[in-house]
Design an enzyme around this catalytic site. Structure first.
Site, PDB file in Angstrom:
ATOM      1  N   GLU A 108      -6.874   4.720   7.790  1.00  0.00           N
ATOM      2  CA  GLU A 108      -6.686   6.142   7.494  1.00  0.00           C
ATOM      3  C   GLU A 108      -7.952   6.725   6.862  1.00  0.00           C
ATOM      4  OE1 GLU A 108      -2.983   5.572   5.422  1.00  0.00           O
ATOM      5  OE2 GLU A 108      -2.113   4.981   7.344  1.00  0.00           O
ATOM      6  N   ASN A 111       0.877  -1.175   0.000  1.00  0.00           N
ATOM      7  CA  ASN A 111       0.000   0.000   0.000  1.00  0.00           C
ATOM      8  C   ASN A 111       0.909   1.219   0.000  1.00  0.00           C
ATOM      9  OD1 ASN A 111      -1.758   2.060   0.479  1.00  0.00           O
ATOM     10  ND2 ASN A 111      -2.423   1.366   2.514  1.00  0.00           N
ATOM     11  N   GLY A 143       2.608   2.550  10.785  1.00  0.00           N
ATOM     12  CA  GLY A 143       3.550   3.653  10.609  1.00  0.00           C
ATOM     13  C   GLY A 143       4.259   4.068  11.888  1.00  0.00           C
ATOM     14  N   GLU A 189      -5.235  -4.720  10.701  1.00  0.00           N
ATOM     15  CA  GLU A 189      -4.215  -3.690  10.897  1.00  0.00           C
ATOM     16  C   GLU A 189      -4.498  -2.941  12.196  1.00  0.00           C
ATOM     17  OE1 GLU A 189      -2.277  -2.515   6.875  1.00  0.00           O
ATOM     18  OE2 GLU A 189      -4.014  -1.239   7.186  1.00  0.00           O
ATOM     19  N   HIS A 238      -9.548   1.149   4.860  1.00  0.00           N
ATOM     20  CA  HIS A 238      -8.270   1.350   5.562  1.00  0.00           C
ATOM     21  C   HIS A 238      -8.496   2.303   6.743  1.00  0.00           C
ATOM     22  CE1 HIS A 238      -4.178   2.568   6.439  1.00  0.00           C
ATOM     23  NE2 HIS A 238      -3.798   1.457   5.844  1.00  0.00           N
ATOM     24  N   SER A 274       3.562  -1.885  10.408  1.00  0.00           N
ATOM     25  CA  SER A 274       5.014  -1.938  10.636  1.00  0.00           C
ATOM     26  C   SER A 274       5.639  -3.281  10.279  1.00  0.00           C
ATOM     27  CB  SER A 274       5.357  -1.544  12.085  1.00  0.00           C
ATOM     28  OG  SER A 274       4.967  -0.203  12.330  1.00  0.00           O
ATOM     29  N   LYS A 283       0.178   4.203  -0.312  1.00  0.00           N
ATOM     30  CA  LYS A 283      -0.465   5.402   0.256  1.00  0.00           C
ATOM     31  C   LYS A 283      -0.209   6.600  -0.675  1.00  0.00           C
ATOM     32  CE  LYS A 283      -0.252   3.244   4.749  1.00  0.00           C
ATOM     33  NZ  LYS A 283      -0.193   3.362   6.214  1.00  0.00           N
TER      34      LYS A 283
HETATM   35  P1  13P Z   1       3.103   0.572   7.675  1.00  0.00           P
HETATM   36  O1  13P Z   1       3.611  -0.710   7.090  1.00  0.00           O
HETATM   37  O2  13P Z   1       3.807   1.770   7.161  1.00  0.00           O
HETATM   38  O3  13P Z   1       3.010   0.510   9.169  1.00  0.00           O
HETATM   39  O4  13P Z   1       1.581   0.738   7.140  1.00  0.00           O
HETATM   40  C1  13P Z   1       0.704  -0.308   7.272  1.00  0.00           C
HETATM   41  C2  13P Z   1      -0.511  -0.011   6.487  1.00  0.00           C
HETATM   42  O5  13P Z   1      -1.292   0.858   6.831  1.00  0.00           O
HETATM   43  C3  13P Z   1      -0.735  -0.785   5.259  1.00  0.00           C
HETATM   44  O6  13P Z   1      -2.019  -0.587   4.763  1.00  0.00           O
END
Ligand code: 13P
Length: 258
Positions: A104, A10, A180, A174, A102, A220, A12
């Site tokens: 976010e 992803n 992150g 997640e 997601h 992560s 982002k």
């Molecule tokens: P990270 O791997 O940067 O922690 O992000 C995970 C994520 O949100 C994947 O969709």
């Protein structure tokens, strides 16, 4: 049942067109090290065409062996929805997958389980594989509410689907506090929630269907922690954010799920 693991990147809202193309080519070139694991790239929507071309993707698949996905889509099929992208448009651009719900989007854009469920239905109707994200916030884990929160999200985000439709879904667990932050869930913490999700899917569909559904872990994930996660019985792949922006590390994660 042996499930084919799926590792998706992803990206982002990162990279520019040149970097997206270069990263795609590097992942495609090294893809074989992931063996029979499904490897998927989810670029920003505006670069889906660029990435698809670099993968030589067609609506029939991707000869590079790397799948293409989006990070979001509209629940609507077409019409006056300025700025939105439909499932049909994603299929037209050779996507096979779409990330939905997601955290976010849930926290920053206010997406609800009800909206996510409508998007999941629209994705399946168009022939896309939805990667449906669920996960608790830190305060919810600390209040010992993880199972309750994840159960509500799984039931709500996958509401109204037949067993046949559920069989086509990928679920991504997640934990929001691990995204992150560099704080990965322990393999035991992740396995505990993955087992919960599989038991919910058993109730919603059947033991056979639940047994075939891939459940990814995200938060992560790095090359250094992927093998311990992959060793858990109900962890069938990873949804990778930061570490998917670099080919070597991303492919090492995918290879850990062989
Ligand atoms: P990270 O791997 O940067 O922690 O992000 C995970 C994520 O949100 C994947 O969709």
């Amino acid at each position: 049942m042996s499930r084919t693991s799926i590792v998706a990147g992803n990206w982002k809202m990162n990279l520019d067109r040149g970097a997206a193309e270069a990263l795609t080519k590097a992942v495609a070139a090294g893809r074989d090290q992931a063996g029979d694991v499904d490897v998927v790239l989810c670029p920003p929507s505006i670069y889906i065409g660029t990435v698809g071309t670099a993968l030589s993707a067609t609506s029939g698949g991707s000869p590079s062996g790397v799948g293409l996905g989006a990070q979001n889509m509209s629940e609507q099929a077409s019409g006056a929805y300025t700025g939105e992208i439909s499932a049909g448009m994603l299929v037209d651009m050779c996507c096979g997958y779409v990330i939905l719900g997601h955290s976010e989007r849930r926290t920053l854009m206010g997406e609800t389980d009800e909206l996510v469920a409508a998007k999941v239905k629209a994705a399946l109707t168009a022939g896309l594989t939805p990667i449906v994200c669920v996960g608790e916030q830190l305060a919810e884990r600390e209040a010992d509410r993880t199972h309750e929160v994840v159960s509500t999200q799984v039931r709500g985000s996958l509401a109204g689907l037949s067993a046949d439709e559920l069989a086509k879904v990928v679920v991504a667990y997640e934990p929001v506090w691990a995204i992150g932050t560099g704080k990965v869930a322990t393999p035991e913490q992740a396995q505990d929630v993955h087992a919960l999700i599989r038991s919910l899917l058993t109730e919603m569909a059947s033991p056979e269907v639940a047994d075939g559904i891939r459940i990814q872990y995200g938060g992560s994930v790095k090359a250094g922690n992927a093998a311990d996660l992959a060793a858990q019985p109900d962890i069938d792949g990873a949804l990778v954010g930061g570490a998917s922006l670099e080919a070597e590390g991303f492919l090492a994660i995918a290879a850990a799920f062989r």
